[in-house]
Design a protein around this motif. Structure first.
Motif, PDB file in Angstrom:
ATOM      1  N   GLY A 112       0.832  -1.211   0.000  1.00 59.62           N
ATOM      2  CA  GLY A 112       0.000   0.000   0.000  1.00 59.62           C
ATOM      3  C   GLY A 112       0.860   1.252   0.000  1.00 59.62           C
ATOM      4  O   GLY A 112       0.617   2.189  -0.785  1.00 59.62           O
ATOM      5  N   ILE A 113       1.886   1.239   0.858  1.00 52.90           N
ATOM      6  CA  ILE A 113       2.788   2.406   0.939  1.00 52.90           C
ATOM      7  C   ILE A 113       3.518   2.601  -0.392  1.00 52.90           C
ATOM      8  O   ILE A 113       3.608   3.717  -0.919  1.00 52.90           O
ATOM      9  CB  ILE A 113       3.810   2.235   2.099  1.00 52.90           C
ATOM     10  N   LEU A 114       4.019   1.478  -0.965  1.00 48.72           N
ATOM     11  CA  LEU A 114       4.751   1.561  -2.239  1.00 48.72           C
ATOM     12  C   LEU A 114       3.839   2.074  -3.354  1.00 48.72           C
ATOM     13  O   LEU A 114       4.247   2.892  -4.181  1.00 48.72           O
ATOM     14  CB  LEU A 114       5.318   0.179  -2.612  1.00 48.72           C
ATOM     15  N   PHE A 115       2.600   1.623  -3.330  1.00 47.01           N
ATOM     16  CA  PHE A 115       1.648   2.025  -4.365  1.00 47.01           C
ATOM     17  C   PHE A 115       1.328   3.514  -4.242  1.00 47.01           C
ATOM     18  O   PHE A 115       1.361   4.253  -5.232  1.00 47.01           O
ATOM     19  CB  PHE A 115       0.365   1.189  -4.235  1.00 47.01           C
ATOM     20  N   LEU A 116       1.055   3.937  -3.004  1.00 41.51           N
ATOM     21  CA  LEU A 116       0.685   5.348  -2.782  1.00 41.51           C
ATOM     22  C   LEU A 116       1.853   6.289  -3.090  1.00 41.51           C
ATOM     23  O   LEU A 116       1.646   7.410  -3.552  1.00 41.51           O
ATOM     24  CB  LEU A 116       0.238   5.550  -1.323  1.00 41.51           C
ATOM     25  N   SER A 117       3.074   5.796  -2.830  1.00 42.24           N
ATOM     26  CA  SER A 117       4.235   6.659  -3.074  1.00 42.24           C
ATOM     27  C   SER A 117       4.664   6.638  -4.535  1.00 42.24           C
ATOM     28  O   SER A 117       5.542   7.389  -4.937  1.00 42.24           O
ATOM     29  CB  SER A 117       5.406   6.201  -2.197  1.00 42.24           C
ATOM     30  N   GLY A 118       4.054   5.742  -5.311  1.00 47.91           N
ATOM     31  CA  GLY A 118       4.397   5.626  -6.723  1.00 47.91           C
ATOM     32  C   GLY A 118       5.797   5.076  -6.926  1.00 47.91           C
ATOM     33  O   GLY A 118       6.437   5.296  -7.946  1.00 47.91           O
ATOM     34  N   SER A 119       6.281   4.328  -5.922  1.00 49.11           N
ATOM     35  CA  SER A 119       7.643   3.797  -5.975  1.00 49.11           C
ATOM     36  C   SER A 119       7.752   2.682  -7.002  1.00 49.11           C
ATOM     37  O   SER A 119       6.776   1.976  -7.291  1.00 49.11           O
ATOM     38  CB  SER A 119       8.012   3.270  -4.576  1.00 49.11           C
ATOM     39  N   THR A 120       8.934   2.523  -7.551  1.00 45.17           N
ATOM     40  CA  THR A 120       9.170   1.442  -8.513  1.00 45.17           C
ATOM     41  C   THR A 120       9.627   0.161  -7.817  1.00 45.17           C
ATOM     42  O   THR A 120       9.810  -0.862  -8.444  1.00 45.17           O
ATOM     43  CB  THR A 120      10.281   1.861  -9.506  1.00 45.17           C
ATOM     44  N   VAL A 121       9.801   0.240  -6.499  1.00 38.59           N
ATOM     45  CA  VAL A 121      10.253  -0.925  -5.743  1.00 38.59           C
ATOM     46  C   VAL A 121       9.112  -1.941  -5.624  1.00 38.59           C
ATOM     47  O   VAL A 121       7.954  -1.554  -5.432  1.00 38.59           O
ATOM     48  CB  VAL A 121      10.740  -0.500  -4.334  1.00 38.59           C
ATOM     49  N   THR A 122       9.458  -3.239  -5.763  1.00 38.54           N
ATOM     50  CA  THR A 122       8.439  -4.299  -5.695  1.00 38.54           C
ATOM     51  C   THR A 122       8.552  -5.044  -4.365  1.00 38.54           C
ATOM     52  O   THR A 122       9.657  -5.388  -3.951  1.00 38.54           O
ATOM     53  CB  THR A 122       8.654  -5.317  -6.840  1.00 38.54           C
ATOM     54  N   ASP A 123       7.389  -5.297  -3.748  1.00 35.01           N
ATOM     55  CA  ASP A 123       7.368  -6.101  -2.519  1.00 35.01           C
ATOM     56  C   ASP A 123       7.289  -7.572  -2.909  1.00 35.01           C
ATOM     57  O   ASP A 123       6.383  -7.973  -3.633  1.00 35.01           O
ATOM     58  CB  ASP A 123       6.142  -5.709  -1.664  1.00 35.01           C
ATOM     59  N   LEU A 124       8.252  -8.350  -2.455  1.00 38.14           N
ATOM     60  CA  LEU A 124       8.272  -9.782  -2.790  1.00 38.14           C
ATOM     61  C   LEU A 124       8.265 -10.637  -1.532  1.00 38.14           C
ATOM     62  O   LEU A 124       9.105 -10.454  -0.659  1.00 38.14           O
ATOM     63  CB  LEU A 124       9.545 -10.116  -3.570  1.00 38.14           C
ATOM     64  N   PRO A 125       7.331 -11.575  -1.442  1.00 44.23           N
ATOM     65  CA  PRO A 125       7.393 -12.510  -0.319  1.00 44.23           C
ATOM     66  C   PRO A 125       8.468 -13.571  -0.566  1.00 44.23           C
ATOM     67  O   PRO A 125       8.991 -13.681  -1.676  1.00 44.23           O
ATOM     68  CB  PRO A 125       6.004 -13.128  -0.304  1.00 44.23           C
ATOM     69  N   LEU A 126       8.777 -14.364   0.463  1.00 42.88           N
ATOM     70  CA  LEU A 126       9.843 -15.373   0.368  1.00 42.88           C
ATOM     71  C   LEU A 126       9.582 -16.363  -0.770  1.00 42.88           C
ATOM     72  O   LEU A 126      10.485 -16.709  -1.517  1.00 42.88           O
ATOM     73  CB  LEU A 126       9.954 -16.123   1.702  1.00 42.88           C
ATOM     74  N   TYR A 127       8.323 -16.785  -0.874  1.00 45.50           N
ATOM     75  CA  TYR A 127       7.964 -17.767  -1.902  1.00 45.50           C
ATOM     76  C   TYR A 127       8.325 -17.236  -3.287  1.00 45.50           C
ATOM     77  O   TYR A 127       8.898 -17.939  -4.125  1.00 45.50           O
ATOM     78  CB  TYR A 127       6.465 -18.053  -1.819  1.00 45.50           C
ATOM     79  N   GLY A 128       7.995 -15.964  -3.508  1.00 44.61           N
ATOM     80  CA  GLY A 128       8.269 -15.344  -4.802  1.00 44.61           C
ATOM     81  C   GLY A 128       9.757 -15.231  -5.034  1.00 44.61           C
ATOM     82  O   GLY A 128      10.261 -15.590  -6.101  1.00 44.61           O
ATOM     83  N   ALA A 129      10.478 -14.757  -4.014  1.00 46.11           N
ATOM     84  CA  ALA A 129      11.924 -14.577  -4.163  1.00 46.11           C
ATOM     85  C   ALA A 129      12.605 -15.910  -4.457  1.00 46.11           C
ATOM     86  O   ALA A 129      13.564 -15.968  -5.221  1.00 46.11           O
ATOM     87  CB  ALA A 129      12.487 -13.965  -2.884  1.00 46.11           C
ATOM     88  N   ALA A 130      12.082 -16.978  -3.877  1.00 43.99           N
ATOM     89  CA  ALA A 130      12.727 -18.287  -4.033  1.00 43.99           C
ATOM     90  C   ALA A 130      12.335 -18.990  -5.329  1.00 43.99           C
ATOM     91  O   ALA A 130      13.150 -19.679  -5.929  1.00 43.99           O
ATOM     92  CB  ALA A 130      12.386 -19.169  -2.840  1.00 43.99           C
ATOM     93  N   TYR A 131      11.093 -18.832  -5.734  1.00 43.24           N
ATOM     94  CA  TYR A 131      10.616 -19.697  -6.827  1.00 43.24           C
ATOM     95  C   TYR A 131      10.062 -18.978  -8.062  1.00 43.24           C
ATOM     96  O   TYR A 131       9.964 -19.568  -9.117  1.00 43.24           O
ATOM     97  CB  TYR A 131       9.535 -20.647  -6.300  1.00 43.24           C
ATOM     98  N   CYS A 132       9.653 -17.718  -7.954  1.00 42.26           N
ATOM     99  CA  CYS A 132       8.927 -17.123  -9.080  1.00 42.26           C
ATOM    100  C   CYS A 132       9.512 -15.807  -9.592  1.00 42.26           C
ATOM    101  O   CYS A 132       9.017 -15.267 -10.568  1.00 42.26           O
ATOM    102  CB  CYS A 132       7.477 -16.853  -8.699  1.00 42.26           C
TER     103      CYS A 132
END
Lengths: 247, 283
Positions: A112-132
């Motif tokens: 939510g914070i990243l979206f509202l700030s218009g940041s290009t940073v992506t939030d990734l959970p562990l599952y995503g970082a490890a496998y996707c």
């Protein structure tokens, strides 16, 4: 009835630590990380997340701190070791369910914070970082992430709990032997034997095993469940003859 | 029959035999004095009954139920021990709350009332209590737990004279309004003598006496006077000990009061519990 009483007490024991942990993580992860993201104009490949690893370390430490006080309090109040163990199992499952939910909330708040700030940073959970990869930033991937964190939490808590019971049961000499002996065995003796006699076959087998476990989410989940079952069984075997020691 | 029954319990710590084939029965609604010298096995016995340590052999039953690893049996008793098993950071009022969680019949109002009478601040943490107040707080929890069996291991440890007197008073009050079995393990025999009904004396892990206080005291007497006259008198009697000072001698004798005439130069008196205990456990 006594299981419920033991469960209530053990959950209360964990509650304060979890709340403090969650507050610290919230401040660190959301406020600081979110703030940095707000001012950061980096590449689109930047990611943040994998809070799950921090949670797993916390749960391992929480497992390490969960036996002695609860055992003594239970014995003082006429609770058998079997009942204490059943209460502990319920507590472990409850905490392993609560923590991924808390992490899920942090991910959502962070997004939510990243979206509202218009940041290009992506939030990734562990599952995503490890496998996707960044594909896992999609909300739907938070569900497998939840299950993966749940079983990993079960495994690390069971491991921490087993270690603390093992050390409680050991005498002074045993504590020194296990505390120093196991790291020496794993880091010095086995590697030396491996180099001298097995041409690194042990290291290669261990590496292959670790790769196999981490290769697919299903492997990791099944391994975590097995680890949890083994450590829980071992914990019960050690706990059933535990006695109150003179302080 | 409702009782705590100890059957052939033995326990060894390395080379020390703490308990040897102990057989005992603690009956309903009685106050027992569990007496013994340091290391005699009193605490070991209580710890085995309360499932804190395991016996090497033998069994313990509470109201007919095996006591070991049995929540139902253990819910009928509460052991207050010298060792504090509560988390150090827990406040006294939290201890009350959690005891109520495990013992639903815990009487919170009574506990608070006792805390006020003893001057115990329930906002304090367990680790902040002095030795005396630590004993007081554990006494309060034990008396308020609402269990039919209350086991008190050295309850007056660190208590001043006023608090000890209050403790005995509270114990008698509690016993008269809400009868229960109390097992009182103590070194302060003289003080406890006025409270206990039955005496169990344990020596080197073996039970050497187990009977009512009255019966035990009626079994012994003291004879004192000139050494030669005392020696003449005690010949053939069961002597449990003697003290000599100059030409005077005192002998402690087990047995009924003598029917024969007491020589005029000898003085006969009843044994008190402490003297009897000292003589029995020294011999």
């Amino acid at each position: 009835m006594n299981i419920l009483a033991s469960y209530r007490q053990q959950m209360a024991d964990q509650k304060r630590a979890i709340l403090i942990y969650w507050l610290i993580i919230f401040i660190l992860f959301v406020v600081i990380d979110g703030g940095i993201s707000f001012f950061y104009n980096g590449s689109e490949n930047s990611t943040t997340g994998s809070i799950e690893m921090v949670t797993l370390i916390f749960l391992f430490v929480a497992g390490l701190c969960s036996f002695k006080e609860n055992f003594l309090l239970s014995v003082q109040n006429g609770i058998s070791r079997k009942t204490l163990f059943c209460g502990r199992l319920l507590t472990t499952v409850s905490v392993a369910l609560i923590m991924p939910v808390a992490d899920l909330l942090i991910h959502l708040i962070n997004r939510g914070i990243l979206f509202l700030s218009g940041s290009t940073v992506t939030d990734l959970p562990l599952y995503g970082a490890a496998y996707c990869g960044t594909e896992a930033a999609r909300l739907i991937y938070l569900i497998p992430n939840f299950f993966m964190e749940f079983v990993l939490s079960l495994a690390v808590m069971a491991a921490g709990y087993f270690i603390t019971i093992l050390f409680y049961r050991l005498n002074k000499l045993g504590k020194i032997l296990v505390g120093a002996g196991v790291p020496v065995l794993l880091n010095i003796i086995l590697p030396l034997l491996d180099i001298r006699f097995f041409h690194m076959a042990m290291t290669k087998t261990a590496a292959r095993l670790m790769l196999f476990v981490a290769q697919r989410p299903s492997h990791l989940i099944i391994t975590s469940i097995l680890v949890c079952v083994v450590f829980c069984a071992a914990s019960f075997l050690f706990m059933r003859r535990a006695v109150v020691k003179r302080q | 029959m409702n009782c705590i029954e100890v059957k052939n319990v033995s326990k060894r710590f390395a080379e020390t035999e703490a308990l040897s084939q102990v057989c005992l029965r603690f009956e309903e609604n009685k106050i027992y004095g569990l007496l013994g010298r340091n290391g005699a096995g009193k605490s070991t016995l209580l710890n085995i009954i309360a499932n804190r340590i395991f016996a090497d052999s033998g069994q313990v039953f509470v109201n007919g139920m095996p006591a070991i690893e049995n929540d139902r049996a253990q819910s009928l008793l509460y052991l207050m021990s010298e060792q504090t098993l509560y988390p150090e950071k827990m406040k006294i009022r939290e201890v009350f709350k959690w005891t109520q969680n495990f013992y639903p019949s815990f009487d919170l109002a009574y506990a608070q009332n006792l805390a006020a009478r003893f001057g115990l601040d329930t906002k304090k943490k367990v680790k902040a209590l002095s030795t005396g107040y630590s004993s007081i707080f554990k006494i309060i929890v034990a008396l308020s737990a609402g269990t039919p069996y209350i086991l008190l291991d050295e309850p007056v440890l660190g208590l001043d004279a006023a608090h000890r007197e209050l403790f005995y008073k509270v114990l008698i009050e509690k016993y008269s309004t809400d009868p229960c079995t109390v097992i009182l393990s103590t070194h302060l025999i003289e003080e406890a003598a006025g409270v206990v009904e039955d005496i169990v004396i344990i020596k080197e892990g073996k039970i050497i006496q187990n009977q009512s206080c009255e019966a035990l005291l009626s079994k012994g007497y003291t004879i004192s006077g000139k050494a030669a006259a005392v020696d003449d008198f005690i010949r053939g009697k069961e002597i449990i000990g003697t003290d000599s000072l100059g030409g005077l001698k005192t002998a402690y004798i087990l047995g009924a009061l003598p029917e024969e005439e007491i020589p005029g130069d000898l003085e006969l008196s009843r044994l008190d519990l402490q003297k009897l205990f000292v003589q029995l456990t020294n011999s």
